[in-house]
Design an enzyme around this catalytic site. Structure first.
Site, short mmCIF file in Angstrom:
data_model
loop_
_atom_site.label_atom_id
_atom_site.label_comp_id
_atom_site.label_asym_id
_atom_site.label_seq_id
_atom_site.Cartn_x
_atom_site.Cartn_y
_atom_site.Cartn_z
N ASP A 82 65.38 -34.31 48.97
CA ASP A 82 66.06 -33.01 49.03
C ASP A 82 65.57 -32.14 47.88
OD1 ASP A 82 67.88 -31.09 49.90
OD2 ASP A 82 69.54 -31.92 48.73
N ASN A 266 72.93 -30.05 56.06
CA ASN A 266 73.06 -30.78 54.80
C ASN A 266 74.49 -30.79 54.29
OD1 ASN A 266 70.29 -30.81 55.07
ND2 ASN A 266 69.88 -30.14 52.97
#
Length: 329
Positions: A82, A266
């Site tokens: 990420d 997310n």
């Protein structure tokens, strides 16, 4: 079941009108909670590690925790980086066994973003690893990502075709009004409903629709999509916490996004809130306890409850493990 990339997941998500949850991991209990929830509901899932997670837990620990989860649960799991800050970070994670990476060069100029992203794509694709990039910038704070509201900017639809074409990227994170962290919007940016609860501004679905027209069938990603669920905020505040005016993205807007070209959503802050709620509640109820296994067990239970809710009620990925597995086995 070995780790897989995100390509198969996104293909089925796009066809089926649902999204894959990308949940941030930091320790063993969070990995357990996410994968147990996904296995219970037979959902594919993406486990992602931020810069802060890799600094806290170290990359090899995270990778082996995920591999251990795969020994317990036979579900499709991708391990994703990420917000990779540069080529070297992405390369390190690719070499360490990650099956997907994000290169976030969105703070550079458009042309520099293309050049940096293309370099990562070339290295990753040669090793069968998927790549996500970002156009536009989300406001908010999450680990090493810190963008002020003044510097945030929506994705420009007219740029997406050139960017995707020139980089060869597999998915694209866009900015349409989501934000990192648990305090995504100031009270001044929101309105209050009849109960006095803050209501954030609507996501820019018009921008999303225009992007879909320009790159039809392409996998879109939403960052900063935690809903800051009131239940967990309430538990935290009732047990010694101070989280006044914490507000997130309404789940009805996320459901709408999941039915569009958005294939990956997310979720990080909601996991932190659930874990903290369980631990704070436990300490108040059991002031004599000092065994971490006691209070972290309660935190883990709330995280699993949260992930099950997201999969079933927001993402719509429950029961979809079989169709993804069919593409990779």
């Amino acid at each position: 079941m070995p780790l897989i990339g995100t390509k198969e997941m996104f293909k089925k998500a796009a066809e089926g009108g649902y999204a894959i949850g990308a949940f941030n991991i930091n320790n063993m209990e969070i990995v357990q909670a996410i994968t147990d929830a996904a296995a219970k509901l037979q959902s594919p899932v993406i486990l992602q590690a931020s810069a802060g997670a890799r600094k806290y837990a170290k990359g090899p620990y995270l990778r082996h925790l995920v591999e251990a989860a795969l020994e317990v649960n036979d579900i499709p799991v991708a391990l994703h980086l990420d917000h990779g800050a540069d080529f070297e970070t992405c390369k390190s994670c690719i070499d360490d066994g990650f099956t997907s990476v994000m290169i976030d060069a969105s703070h550079h100029s458009f042309q520099e973003n293309i050049e940096i992203t293309k370099k990562v794509v070339e290295y990753a694709h040669a090793r069968n690893v998927c790549v996500e990039a970002e156009l536009g910038q989300l406001a908010g704070i999450e680990d090493d990502v810190n963008v002020s509201a003044a510097n945030a900017k929506y994705t420009q639809p007219e740029e997406v075709e050139e960017f995707v074409s020139k980089t060869g990227v597999d998915s694209l994170a866009i900015a349409i009004g989501t934000s990192h962290g648990a305090f995504k919007f100031t009270p001044e940016q929101c309105t209050r409903n009849a109960d006095g609860v803050l209501v954030p501004p609507e996501l820019r679905f018009d921008i999303l629709a225009e992007i879909e027209k320009r790159i039809p069938g392409f996998a879109i990603v939403l960052h900063g999509a935690s809903s800051v669920i009131p239940k967990y905020v309430k538990i935290i505040n009732e047990n010694g916490g101070k989280m006044k005016d914490a507000v997130g993205i309404p789940e009805d807007q996320l459901r709408k996004a999941a039915k569009s070209a958005v294939c990956k959503i997310n979720i990080d802050s909601d996991l932190r809130l659930a874990m903290t709620a369980g631990i704070r509640e436990h300490f108040i109820a059991h002031p004599d306890h000092f065994d971490p296994r006691q209070y972290i067990t309660d935190g883990r239970a709330y995280v699993q409850e949260l992930v099950e809710h997201k999969i079933k009620e927001v993402l719509g990925s429950d029961g979809k493990a079989v169709e993804v597995l069919a593409l990779v086995k």
